[in-house]
Design an enzyme around this catalytic site. Structure first.
Site, mmCIF file in Angstrom:
data_model
loop_
_atom_site.group_PDB
_atom_site.id
_atom_site.type_symbol
_atom_site.label_atom_id
_atom_site.label_comp_id
_atom_site.label_asym_id
_atom_site.label_seq_id
_atom_site.Cartn_x
_atom_site.Cartn_y
_atom_site.Cartn_z
ATOM 1 N N GLY A 15 0.817 -1.203 0.000
ATOM 2 C CA GLY A 15 0.000 0.000 0.000
ATOM 3 C C GLY A 15 0.853 1.255 0.000
ATOM 4 N N GLY A 17 0.518 5.687 0.466
ATOM 5 C CA GLY A 17 -0.273 6.860 0.786
ATOM 6 C C GLY A 17 0.365 8.091 0.200
ATOM 7 N N SER A 18 -0.128 9.237 0.635
ATOM 8 C CA SER A 18 0.388 10.482 0.093
ATOM 9 C C SER A 18 1.807 10.774 0.556
ATOM 10 C CB SER A 18 -0.528 11.640 0.496
ATOM 11 O OG SER A 18 -0.657 11.701 1.910
ATOM 12 N N THR A 21 4.619 4.515 2.774
ATOM 13 C CA THR A 21 4.318 3.209 2.207
ATOM 14 C C THR A 21 3.986 2.230 3.328
ATOM 15 O OG1 THR A 21 6.630 2.504 2.301
ATOM 16 C CG2 THR A 21 5.892 3.583 0.267
ATOM 17 N N VAL A 22 3.283 1.156 2.954
ATOM 18 C CA VAL A 22 3.048 0.034 3.865
ATOM 19 C C VAL A 22 3.582 -1.207 3.170
ATOM 20 C CG1 VAL A 22 1.372 -1.333 5.129
ATOM 21 C CG2 VAL A 22 0.993 1.127 4.833
ATOM 22 N N LYS A 37 4.426 0.448 8.347
ATOM 23 C CA LYS A 37 4.146 1.743 7.723
ATOM 24 C C LYS A 37 5.385 2.604 7.890
ATOM 25 C CE LYS A 37 0.120 3.811 8.086
ATOM 26 N NZ LYS A 37 -1.034 4.626 8.593
ATOM 27 N N ASP A 130 -10.869 10.409 11.214
ATOM 28 C CA ASP A 130 -10.797 10.071 9.785
ATOM 29 C C ASP A 130 -11.424 8.705 9.507
ATOM 30 O OD1 ASP A 130 -10.237 10.555 7.134
ATOM 31 O OD2 ASP A 130 -8.128 9.983 7.256
#
Length: 396
Positions: A15, A17-18, A21-22, A37, A130
């Site tokens: 994964g 994100g902005s 990473t994961v 993460k 969120d």
């Protein structure tokens, strides 16, 4: 300062994100697979690192089966900040809802899991800020777990000002920058229920510019559109979440008593053993650019770091499990159970007698009673047994 307390090997990216990473990772000491993460402070900036630090400190304080579990944290290469978490293999709730139409019973179960997580964190003075499908992970056993606490905030009885979260899931008061509170999480939960049903964000933005949509959420008098296929009970649940005035929304505790949640019956419960899991496989993927931020990168498609004898043992064990396991999904709720009720066993001077309810004098497996309770040496008296459910799979 780099923490070498936990030695691990970085695997493929699962994964992005902005700002981070994961990836999958495995422990050198025991082979445990977990998720990492990572944020590179050299490129992501202080805001991104601060968000990850906030998530680390928040997850450290939480222990709940409906929240992704904290396993540790460290630095690698001096600039890479890492959060170690349990690996939840089923992907995100957003992806699941987008790929297939979820049954309402499943949606009710998932909603209950999220509410349990909210009840727990709200009792600790934490608001998530969120809630959305992308931040809810699906366990292969059917449980969902709340994740991504980078925006989380601590409150002490009072709502806090400011705005954190994803705009289309934000409560009106958050869009207006007035306050963020547990009630804001409840609004976002209602939006997430709509997302589970439609596979899309709760607000339609194609018809309006982004600014107009935010104005509509913050200052309008409308609610997100309720899906037609949702039951009347589900729509009533949404009405209790999506009140424009925060004080009129029900709390997580109250919503858990709503019939939409309290009457939920899990249709596909957790597997009873590894033998039910033949169709489950670890989803393996690679980072497209092959980048590596950890100690060492390894492909999970092979076990080349094992010796040949270890490889053989792994493959042999995997094949034995595959042969024993069923190759079809078991419906644990359908008819076909045989109820065997061993209600009373009387042991008197070596005389043993067992009866099945309604079948006087029939003997039922006394050798197993002897093996469990010492046979002839057992003391006199009555021993009550629970109902034993025996599944007939039609295997002769």
């Amino acid at each position: 300062m780099e923490n070498r307390g936990l030695q691990w090997i970085r695997g493929p990216c699962i994964g992005k994100g902005s700002y981070g990473t994961v990836t999958l990772a495995t422990s050198r000491s025991n082979g445990q697979i977990f998720a990492v993460k990572s944020v590179n402070s050299k490129f992501a900036g202080s805001c991104a690192v601060g968000s990850l630090e906030n998530e680390i400190q928040t997850l450290k304080s939480l222990t709940c089966p409906y929240i992704v579990r904290y396993l540790g944290d460290d630095w690698t290469h001096g600039t890479q900040r890492n959060l170690h978490m349990e690996y939840v293999a089923g992907g995100t709730l957003a992806d699941l809802a987008a790929e297939s139409e979820l049954d309402e019973h499943v949606i009710r179960h998932y909603t209950r899991c999220i509410l349990q997580a909210l009840l727990y964190i709200h009792s600790k003075g934490i608001i998530h800020c969120d809630i959305k499908g992308k931040n809810v992970l699906v366990d292969p056993t059917g449980t969902v777990k709340l994740a991504d606490f980078g925006a989380a905030r601590r409150v002490s009885g009072e709502a806090v000002g400011g705005s954190r979260g994803t705009p289309l899931w934000m409560a009106p008061e958050v869009v207006r920058l007035e306050a963020q509170s547990p009630e804001s999480d409840v609004w976002s939960l209602g939006c997430t229920v709509i997302e589970m049903i439609t596979g899309k964000p709760p607000w339609t933005v194609e018809d309006h510019p982004a600014a107009a949509t935010m104005l509509l959420i913050g200052s309008g008098d409308r609610l997100p559109e309720f899906p037609d296929r949702l039951s009347e009970l589900g729509k009533d649940f949404l009405h209790k979440c999506l009140r424009r005035r925060a004080g009129e929304r029900l709390t997580a505790s109250q919503l858990l008593n709503h019939p939409f949640i309290s009457d939920v019956r899990i249709k596909n419960p957790s597997p009873r053993s590894v033998l039910d899991m033949i169709n489950f496989s670890l989803q393996e993927s690679r980072d497209a650019d092959g980048s590596d931020y950890g100690d060492e990168e390894v492909s999970f498609d092979s076990v080349s770091n094992f010796s040949s004898s270890e490889n053989n043992r792994v493959n042999s064990a995997r094949e034995r499990i595959r042969r024993l396991a069923t190759d079809r999904e078991i419906d644990w709720d359908r008819d076909g159970w045989e109820v065997v009720r061993l209600s009373t066993v009387i042991v008197e001077s070596g005389k043993e007698e067992a009866t099945r309810d309604g079948e006087e004098g029939e003997r039922i497996g006394l050798e197993y009673f002897n093996a469990s309770f010492g046979g002839e040496g057992s003391r006199e008296g009555n021993v009550s047994f629970s109902v034993l459910m025996v599944k007939d799979f039609g295997l002769e």
